[in-house]
Design an enzyme around this catalytic site. Structure first.
Site, PDB file in Angstrom:
ATOM      1  N   SER A 125      77.735 -12.539 -92.332  1.00 60.74           N
ATOM      2  CA  SER A 125      76.997 -13.108 -92.301  1.00 60.74           C
ATOM      3  C   SER A 125      75.862 -12.799 -92.506  1.00 60.74           C
ATOM      4  CB  SER A 125      76.936 -13.797 -90.895  1.00 60.74           C
ATOM      5  OG  SER A 125      76.269 -14.637 -90.057  1.00 60.74           O
ATOM      6  N   HIS A 126      74.662 -12.738 -90.910  1.00 57.30           N
ATOM      7  CA  HIS A 126      72.953 -12.505 -91.478  1.00 57.30           C
ATOM      8  C   HIS A 126      72.682 -11.026 -91.571  1.00 57.30           C
ATOM      9  CE1 HIS A 126      74.802 -12.395 -87.386  1.00 57.30           C
ATOM     10  NE2 HIS A 126      74.306 -11.857 -86.916  1.00 57.30           N
ATOM     11  N   ASP A 143      75.356 -20.726 -91.878  1.00 59.61           N
ATOM     12  CA  ASP A 143      76.227 -21.465 -90.583  1.00 59.61           C
ATOM     13  C   ASP A 143      75.465 -21.254 -89.672  1.00 59.61           C
ATOM     14  OD1 ASP A 143      76.531 -18.634 -90.046  1.00 59.61           O
ATOM     15  OD2 ASP A 143      78.533 -18.556 -89.257  1.00 59.61           O
ATOM     16  N   ARG A 144      73.585 -20.390 -90.026  1.00 64.76           N
ATOM     17  CA  ARG A 144      72.771 -20.224 -88.691  1.00 64.76           C
ATOM     18  C   ARG A 144      71.360 -21.255 -89.408  1.00 64.76           C
ATOM     19  NH1 ARG A 144      71.918 -14.561 -86.342  1.00 64.76           N
ATOM     20  NH2 ARG A 144      74.524 -14.520 -85.921  1.00 64.76           N
ATOM     21  N   ASP A 203      70.930 -18.979 -92.711  1.00 65.73           N
ATOM     22  CA  ASP A 203      71.322 -17.748 -93.054  1.00 65.73           C
ATOM     23  C   ASP A 203      72.279 -17.271 -93.915  1.00 65.73           C
ATOM     24  OD1 ASP A 203      73.354 -18.765 -92.002  1.00 65.73           O
ATOM     25  OD2 ASP A 203      74.512 -16.963 -91.445  1.00 65.73           O
ATOM     26  N   ASP A 236      75.181 -16.662 -94.609  1.00 63.62           N
ATOM     27  CA  ASP A 236      77.283 -18.052 -95.273  1.00 63.62           C
ATOM     28  C   ASP A 236      77.028 -19.437 -94.535  1.00 63.62           C
ATOM     29  OD1 ASP A 236      76.202 -16.743 -92.869  1.00 63.62           O
ATOM     30  OD2 ASP A 236      78.547 -17.532 -91.916  1.00 63.62           O
ATOM     31  N   LYS A 287      79.598 -23.485 -86.755  1.00 57.01           N
ATOM     32  CA  LYS A 287      78.765 -23.972 -87.028  1.00 57.01           C
ATOM     33  C   LYS A 287      78.277 -24.219 -88.053  1.00 57.01           C
ATOM     34  CE  LYS A 287      76.929 -19.246 -86.431  1.00 57.01           C
ATOM     35  NZ  LYS A 287      77.299 -18.397 -85.595  1.00 57.01           N
TER      36      LYS A 287
HETATM   37  C1  G1P Z   1      75.826 -12.630 -83.115  1.00 51.26           C
HETATM   38  C2  G1P Z   1      75.902 -14.057 -81.827  1.00 51.26           C
HETATM   39  C3  G1P Z   1      76.370 -14.777 -81.556  1.00 51.26           C
HETATM   40  C4  G1P Z   1      77.207 -15.453 -83.109  1.00 51.26           C
HETATM   41  C5  G1P Z   1      77.934 -14.051 -83.780  1.00 51.26           C
HETATM   42  C6  G1P Z   1      78.069 -14.973 -85.417  1.00 51.26           C
HETATM   43  O1  G1P Z   1      77.501 -12.521 -82.481  1.00 51.26           O
HETATM   44  O2  G1P Z   1      75.426 -13.118 -81.460  1.00 51.26           O
HETATM   45  O3  G1P Z   1      76.074 -16.112 -81.335  1.00 51.26           O
HETATM   46  O4  G1P Z   1      78.514 -16.060 -82.597  1.00 51.26           O
HETATM   47  O5  G1P Z   1      77.346 -13.327 -84.263  1.00 51.26           O
HETATM   48  O6  G1P Z   1      77.282 -15.377 -85.933  1.00 51.26           O
HETATM   49  P1  G1P Z   1      76.982 -10.475 -81.454  1.00 51.26           P
HETATM   50  O7  G1P Z   1      76.224  -9.942 -82.689  1.00 51.26           O
HETATM   51  O8  G1P Z   1      76.097 -11.027 -80.618  1.00 51.26           O
HETATM   52  O9  G1P Z   1      78.387 -10.410 -80.763  1.00 51.26           O
HETATM   53 ZN    ZN Z   2      76.334 -16.714 -90.614  1.00 54.51          ZN
END
Ligand code: G1P
Ligand code: ZN
Length: 542
Positions: free
Chosen positions: A111-112, A280-281, A276, A278, A375
């Site tokens: 992801s991010h 989804d954000r 982000d 991938d 998302k």
């Molecule tokens: C974080 C975000 C959460 C999101 C997840 C995946 O998780 O807080 O809302 O669903 O990334 O993108 P966390 O690191 O807080 O467990």
């Molecule tokens: Zn992501």
């Protein structure tokens, strides 16, 4: 076909969103293979089954895909649908699983989190509804990783992932597909592209989109430039790179620097947005104006029937527990239910499948609807673009008018990153133990009215998820929430979520940092943050 002897790794428990580790950790012998075989065992009876496969294009994406292809063939799958060059955004993967009715999919992404040889890598399994596997499935995968003794892998040559078309490995068909067109077509079904196009053409509507050198570049170019007529220069950082150009592909004010500069300048377009690693954000910006993800969800809910696909209204909404309660106010007014779920998209799946909700979101820059089961960054950007085209008002005007009606929830998340895991666990344990004693205590200008550890019972399948974060409820109306991240790869990250409600429209345009400062101080005292973490302030505030 080879059967390879292996032994378990003890650290393959999926977190908030799949298994995430440093790339080098993933590259060690058998690490990826063990996890993939454990997914296959959790699916069970893989002979004849079909899967979608793709990732966000980060370093190690292609070698991992080649391995998974060989393992799928050896495990008897009949068909794999793979994004061209091995690339699929997470929302596109969700769409493809649903559209082509596969038995789920494997998404490679962290992801991010930063990518590259020294960055992070990740893998997750999505079920046939297109959504992240629920906890009972991830738990089964984890248990399999603890008892695995062998995995199956085919010894075929690598497949060409660049060219669209089909290849055969024994009885398995590998189909390389263009996922951009399917995704863009779906967006055209949801939104009024004609109206947006007119706005862009007449120069009354403009957008700058930052793909952060991540997966959404090709999707953004097809949708915003080719289909909506936006000037090509307004889609920035649109070439996906294995290390995201060295950046941190997280769409927030701290990491999307280039976009922030553009949106805070005199020549800012009407809407600024980023997505982000991938896809989804999303982050939504107006001219010199930041929309918190919690507010974005609330504004979307309040205006949902303006959008073509949701004209008939929606059944309900949901937000993750730490997300601000702005959307609750809208749901109340609309007379629809608002569900409060634990952090992580997997908890929305059952509610969406049962049509209890059609819109949901998280404070962590995630919003989505019943169109898929993830998302969706570009979907959210198009929502705002469509709304601007309809309302012909600035982003700031839309949000401030919303506050006048519903009140404003000042909001901020303070992250203490890469702290020692033992100390982080001790902090949470100590806090848990003193919760009941906190109730009715006066702290600063507030009184603690409730202090609890959030537990969730899924209204559809009755499954219970406990210890999902500590909520300190205050009077006057404010909340402080503490939880540990489930996506990090180094030490622990403590997340402190601060929220303060302001109904008085004369007090709604103050500076967020100033308004939340007393709560930030209180959070340090309540959880003894300096003592346990050795930090006097948060590393990242979003
Ligand atoms: C974080 C975000 C959460 C999101 C997840 C995946 O998780 O807080 O809302 O669903 O990334 O993108 P966390 O690191 O807080 O467990
Ligand atoms: Zn992501």
């Amino acid at each position: 076909m080879k059967t390879v002897k292996t032994s378990p790794f003890t650290d393959q428990e999926p977190g908030t969103s799949g298994l995430r580790k440093q790339t080098k950790h993933f590259q060690q012998a058998h690490y990826l293979e063990n996890f993939v075989q454990s997914i296959f065992s959790a699916i069970g009876n893989t002979v004849g089954k079909t899967l979608v496969l793709g990732g966000d294009g980060r370093f190690f994406n292609v070698p991992a895909i080649q391995t998974i292809i060989k393992m799928a063939a050896a495990n008897g799958f009949s068909r794999l649908l793979i994004g061209q060059n091995g690339i699929l955004s997470t929302p596109a993967a969700s769409l493809l699983i649903r559209k082509y009715k596969t038995d789920g999919g494997i998404i490679l992404s962290a992801s991010h989190n930063p990518g590259g040889q020294n960055g992070d890598f990740g893998i997750k399994y999505n079920t046939p509804n297109g959504g992240p596997a629920p906890e009972k499935v991830t738990e089964a995968i984890y248990q399999n990783t603890l008892s695995i003794s062998e995995y199956k892998i085919e010894s075929n040559e690598d497949i060409n992932l660049d060219t669209l078309g089909q290849t055969q490995i024994n009885d398995m068909t590998v189909e390389i597909i263009d996922s951009v067109s399917d995704y863009a077509d779906m967006m055209e079904d949801i939104y009024d592209f004609e109206l947006i196009k007119q706005g862009v053409k007449s120069k009354t509507l403009s957008l700058c989109f930052d793909a952060m050198h991540a997966v959404t570049g090709p999707y953004a170019r097809e949708i915003f430039i080719n289909r909506l007529g936006l000037d090509a220069s307004l889609v920035i950082n649109s070439i996906p790179l294995e290390d995201f150009g060295g950046g941190h592909p997280d769409p927030n004010q701290a990491h999307a620097e280039e976009l922030m500069k553009i949106m805070n300048s005199d020549q800012a377009p009407d809407l600024g947005a980023a997505s982000d690693g991938d896809g989804d954000r999303n982050m939504i910006l107006g001219q010199n104006f930041f929309v918190t993800p919690s507010d974005s969800l609330a504004v979307m809910s309040a205006n949902i029937t303006e959008i073509k696909a949701y004209k008939a209204g929606i059944s309900g909404v949901a937000r993750s527990m730490p997300t601000s309660q702005a959307v609750d106010k809208v749901a109340e007014k609309l007379g629809i239910p608002c569900y409060e779920t634990p952090t992580g998209w997997k908890f929305f799946g059952n509610l969406l499948d049962a049509n209890k909700i059609a819109l949901c979101g998280e404070e962590s820059f995630g919003t989505g609807s019943n169109h898929i089961r993830e998302k969706d960054g570009i979907w959210a950007v198009l929502f705002w673009l469509n709304l601007l085209a309809i309302k012909k008002q600035s982003v700031e005007k839309i949000v401030s008018s919303h506050w006048t009606i519903y009140g404003r929830h000042y909001y901020g998340r303070h992250d203490y990153e890469a702290i020692d895991s033992n100390s982080a666990n001790k902090l949470m344990m100590t806090l848990r133990e003193k919760l009941t004693g906190l109730i009715s205590k006066k702290v600063g200008d507030y009184t603690i009215t409730d202090a609890c550890d959030f537990a969730y019972t899924d209204p559809i399948d009755g499954s219970i998820s406990a210890k999902q974060g500590i909520i300190i409820q205050l009077n006057p109306d404010a909340r402080i929430i503490f939880r540990l991240s489930g996506t990090g790869t180094q030490g622990a990250t403590l997340r402190v979520y601060l929220e303060k409600y302001e109904a008085d429209s004369n007090k709604q345009s103050f500076d967020t940092t100033q308004v939340l400062e007393p709560l930030a101080e209180l959070s340090k005292t309540i959880a003894d943050i300096v003592h346990f973490t050795g930090r006097t302030s948060a590393d990242v505030i979003t």
